[in-house]
Design a protein around this motif. Sequence first.
Motif, PDB file in Angstrom:
ATOM      1  N   SER A  44       0.818  -1.217   0.000  1.00 42.54           N
ATOM      2  CA  SER A  44       0.000   0.000   0.000  1.00 42.54           C
ATOM      3  C   SER A  44       0.852   1.268   0.000  1.00 42.54           C
ATOM      4  O   SER A  44       0.348   2.362  -0.191  1.00 42.54           O
ATOM      5  CB  SER A  44      -0.886   0.044   1.252  1.00 42.54           C
ATOM      6  OG  SER A  44      -1.754  -1.048   1.253  1.00 42.54           O
ATOM      7  N   TYR A  45       2.131   1.111   0.270  1.00 46.98           N
ATOM      8  CA  TYR A  45       3.035   2.263   0.335  1.00 46.98           C
ATOM      9  C   TYR A  45       3.731   2.457  -1.013  1.00 46.98           C
ATOM     10  O   TYR A  45       3.874   1.506  -1.791  1.00 46.98           O
ATOM     11  CB  TYR A  45       4.076   2.058   1.444  1.00 46.98           C
ATOM     12  CG  TYR A  45       3.476   2.024   2.830  1.00 46.98           C
ATOM     13  CD1 TYR A  45       3.547   3.137   3.657  1.00 46.98           C
ATOM     14  CD2 TYR A  45       2.827   0.885   3.301  1.00 46.98           C
ATOM     15  CE1 TYR A  45       2.997   3.104   4.928  1.00 46.98           C
ATOM     16  CE2 TYR A  45       2.266   0.853   4.570  1.00 46.98           C
ATOM     17  CZ  TYR A  45       2.354   1.957   5.375  1.00 46.98           C
ATOM     18  OH  TYR A  45       1.809   1.942   6.631  1.00 46.98           O
ATOM     19  N   LYS A  46       4.191   3.688  -1.282  1.00 45.29           N
ATOM     20  CA  LYS A  46       4.858   3.967  -2.559  1.00 45.29           C
ATOM     21  C   LYS A  46       6.092   3.067  -2.714  1.00 45.29           C
ATOM     22  O   LYS A  46       6.952   3.036  -1.826  1.00 45.29           O
ATOM     23  CB  LYS A  46       5.265   5.439  -2.619  1.00 45.29           C
ATOM     24  CG  LYS A  46       4.083   6.374  -2.775  1.00 45.29           C
ATOM     25  CD  LYS A  46       4.541   7.816  -2.807  1.00 45.29           C
ATOM     26  CE  LYS A  46       3.347   8.751  -2.834  1.00 45.29           C
ATOM     27  NZ  LYS A  46       3.650  10.071  -2.279  1.00 45.29           N
ATOM     28  N   THR A  48       8.667  11.308  12.389  1.00 44.50           N
ATOM     29  CA  THR A  48       8.914  12.727  12.671  1.00 44.50           C
ATOM     30  C   THR A  48       7.618  13.457  13.019  1.00 44.50           C
ATOM     31  O   THR A  48       6.623  13.340  12.300  1.00 44.50           O
ATOM     32  CB  THR A  48       9.505  13.425  11.426  1.00 44.50           C
ATOM     33  OG1 THR A  48      10.382  12.530  10.814  1.00 44.50           O
ATOM     34  CG2 THR A  48      10.167  14.726  11.789  1.00 44.50           C
ATOM     35  N   SER A  49       7.661  14.215  14.087  1.00 48.29           N
ATOM     36  CA  SER A  49       6.497  15.033  14.442  1.00 48.29           C
ATOM     37  C   SER A  49       6.964  16.170  15.330  1.00 48.29           C
ATOM     38  O   SER A  49       8.084  16.153  15.832  1.00 48.29           O
ATOM     39  CB  SER A  49       5.456  14.197  15.174  1.00 48.29           C
ATOM     40  OG  SER A  49       4.264  14.935  15.303  1.00 48.29           O
ATOM     41  N   GLU A  50       6.141  17.176  15.491  1.00 48.05           N
ATOM     42  CA  GLU A  50       6.476  18.250  16.423  1.00 48.05           C
ATOM     43  C   GLU A  50       5.209  18.937  16.910  1.00 48.05           C
ATOM     44  O   GLU A  50       4.164  18.842  16.271  1.00 48.05           O
ATOM     45  CB  GLU A  50       7.447  19.257  15.788  1.00 48.05           C
ATOM     46  CG  GLU A  50       6.972  19.860  14.504  1.00 48.05           C
ATOM     47  CD  GLU A  50       7.969  20.836  13.880  1.00 48.05           C
ATOM     48  OE1 GLU A  50       8.659  21.564  14.606  1.00 48.05           O
ATOM     49  OE2 GLU A  50       8.026  20.878  12.643  1.00 48.05           O
ATOM     50  N   THR A  92      -3.863   7.358  17.732  1.00 51.00           N
ATOM     51  CA  THR A  92      -3.480   5.995  17.343  1.00 51.00           C
ATOM     52  C   THR A  92      -2.308   6.023  16.367  1.00 51.00           C
ATOM     53  O   THR A  92      -2.091   7.017  15.661  1.00 51.00           O
ATOM     54  CB  THR A  92      -4.655   5.256  16.673  1.00 51.00           C
ATOM     55  OG1 THR A  92      -5.014   5.957  15.474  1.00 51.00           O
ATOM     56  CG2 THR A  92      -5.854   5.163  17.583  1.00 51.00           C
ATOM     57  N   ASP A  93      -1.585   4.919  16.319  1.00 47.09           N
ATOM     58  CA  ASP A  93      -0.487   4.767  15.368  1.00 47.09           C
ATOM     59  C   ASP A  93      -0.263   3.266  15.174  1.00 47.09           C
ATOM     60  O   ASP A  93      -0.663   2.455  16.012  1.00 47.09           O
ATOM     61  CB  ASP A  93       0.789   5.437  15.898  1.00 47.09           C
ATOM     62  CG  ASP A  93       1.796   5.731  14.791  1.00 47.09           C
ATOM     63  OD1 ASP A  93       1.848   6.897  14.331  1.00 47.09           O
ATOM     64  OD2 ASP A  93       2.512   4.809  14.358  1.00 47.09           O
ATOM     65  N   ILE A  94       0.401   2.924  14.076  1.00 42.15           N
ATOM     66  CA  ILE A  94       0.703   1.505  13.814  1.00 42.15           C
ATOM     67  C   ILE A  94       1.884   1.018  14.654  1.00 42.15           C
ATOM     68  O   ILE A  94       2.028  -0.169  14.916  1.00 42.15           O
ATOM     69  CB  ILE A  94       1.023   1.311  12.309  1.00 42.15           C
ATOM     70  CG1 ILE A  94       1.333  -0.138  11.948  1.00 42.15           C
ATOM     71  CG2 ILE A  94       2.220   2.109  11.864  1.00 42.15           C
ATOM     72  CD1 ILE A  94       0.225  -0.828  11.316  1.00 42.15           C
TER      73      ILE A  94
HETATM   74  C1  LIG Z   1       5.454  11.492   9.825  1.00 42.80           C
HETATM   75  S1  LIG Z   1       4.497  10.781  11.119  1.00 42.80           S
HETATM   76  C2  LIG Z   1       3.210  11.987  11.270  1.00 42.80           C
HETATM   77  C3  LIG Z   1       2.951  12.363  12.707  1.00 42.80           C
HETATM   78  C4  LIG Z   1       1.937  13.471  12.921  1.00 42.80           C
HETATM   79  N1  LIG Z   1       0.642  13.135  12.378  1.00 42.80           N
HETATM   80  C5  LIG Z   1       2.406  14.780  12.345  1.00 42.80           C
HETATM   81  O1  LIG Z   1       1.912  15.206  11.302  1.00 42.80           O
HETATM   82  O2  LIG Z   1       3.292  15.412  12.939  1.00 42.80           O
HETATM   83  C6  LIG Z   1       3.702   9.431  10.293  1.00 42.80           C
HETATM   84  C7  LIG Z   1       3.158   8.374  11.241  1.00 42.80           C
HETATM   85  O3  LIG Z   1       2.302   7.500  10.500  1.00 42.80           O
HETATM   86  C8  LIG Z   1       2.400   6.224  11.072  1.00 42.80           C
HETATM   87  N2  LIG Z   1       1.892   5.213  10.127  1.00 42.80           N
HETATM   88  C9  LIG Z   1       2.468   4.743   8.997  1.00 42.80           C
HETATM   89  N3  LIG Z   1       1.695   3.791   8.429  1.00 42.80           N
HETATM   90  C10 LIG Z   1       0.594   3.667   9.227  1.00 42.80           C
HETATM   91  C11 LIG Z   1      -0.563   2.842   9.187  1.00 42.80           C
HETATM   92  N4  LIG Z   1      -0.752   1.946   8.212  1.00 42.80           N
HETATM   93  N5  LIG Z   1      -1.492   2.980  10.177  1.00 42.80           N
HETATM   94  C12 LIG Z   1      -1.307   3.882  11.183  1.00 42.80           C
HETATM   95  N6  LIG Z   1      -0.228   4.681  11.275  1.00 42.80           N
HETATM   96  C13 LIG Z   1       0.715   4.582  10.312  1.00 42.80           C
HETATM   97  C14 LIG Z   1       3.892   6.093  11.375  1.00 42.80           C
HETATM   98  O4  LIG Z   1       4.146   5.091  12.344  1.00 42.80           O
HETATM   99  C15 LIG Z   1       4.244   7.504  11.859  1.00 42.80           C
HETATM  100  O5  LIG Z   1       4.206   7.610  13.259  1.00 42.80           O
END
Ligand SMILES: C[S@@+](CC[C@H](N)C(=O)[O-])C[C@H]1O[C@@H](n2cnc3c(N)ncnc32)[C@H](O)[C@@H]1O
Length: 257
Positions: free
Chosen positions: A20-22, A67-69, A130-132
């Motif tokens: 599902s990812y690029k 990455t997040s902030e 939530t997160d994976i």
């Molecule tokens: C770049 S961070 C974004 C964090 C925050 N939303 C922000 O904008 O600062 C992307 C997050 O998406 C999560 N992620 C990637 N694939 C996912 C999936 N299939 N289901 C849930 N989370 C996912 C990653 O683990 C990661 O923590």
Amino acid sequence: MKFPEFLDKASNKIKLDLNSYKENRVKRRINNLMKKHNIKDYKSCLNKLGSNSDFQEAFLEHMTINTSEFFRNPKNYEYLQNKIFPELFNKKNKVKIWSAAASNGCEAYTLAIILNELGIKANRYQIKATDIDPSILAEAKTGKYKDNALKKVPKEILNKYFTKKDDHYQLDSKIMSRVQFSRLDLLKDRYDNNLDLILCRNVFIYFTKEVKDQLTTKLSNSLVNDGILFLGNTEYLLKPDQFNLNKVYNSFYQKKQ
Ligand SMILES: C[S@@+](CC[C@H](N)C(=O)[O-])C[C@H]1O[C@@H](n2cnc3c(N)ncnc32)[C@H](O)[C@@H]1O
């Protein structure tokens, strides 16, 4: 073993659909990780995924960029504070919010800080995050942050809600108690419904166009009529109509009645 076969088998092992990812990005990151761990080919990589749980964890972490902030894209948070939240809380007694790819919690905690600043009582909202990736969720629950996550936090907010410890800042426990974290895979898990506000930011960029469209449909279905979807700065929808959404401002979309 060819890459597509490896990807299918690796997806099974880590229970995340990497198709599902690029593709280019996934391939690049897997090759980097293999180099780092001195793994010579896809077959050996698969064997290691099957036999070494530490490697499995490292693999999943490597595929998800965390990455997040706090206050990422400040103009959007200003809009949330000055327009979206006042209207939402005027209209409703209890507001349901979901931070859908929450990473280390900066985004969800930013919401809790803003709501506290607006003087809105904690019993009037619920923030689910939530997160994976289980390891990043564990980190989120500690409320410990380094300077790089705090660059956009206004000084008075930093002083009010964070305490400087040796090499990090500790978030106020009252703010931390207002966010509930759990694991959820956006690709295959069921979403809550009747949500008033969903933040799904800086994760669509990693998915194929087809998957991104499917997820946008699922997110839109999870909103109440009039509910708001808040995306990342570079993740605008070309045809919001297709998802029953209207663009209201920058990265904010509202579900049609
Ligand atoms: C770049 S961070 C974004 C964090 C925050 N939303 C922000 O904008 O600062 C992307 C997050 O998406 C999560 N992620 C990637 N694939 C996912 C999936 N299939 N289901 C849930 N989370 C996912 C990653 O683990 C990661 O923590």
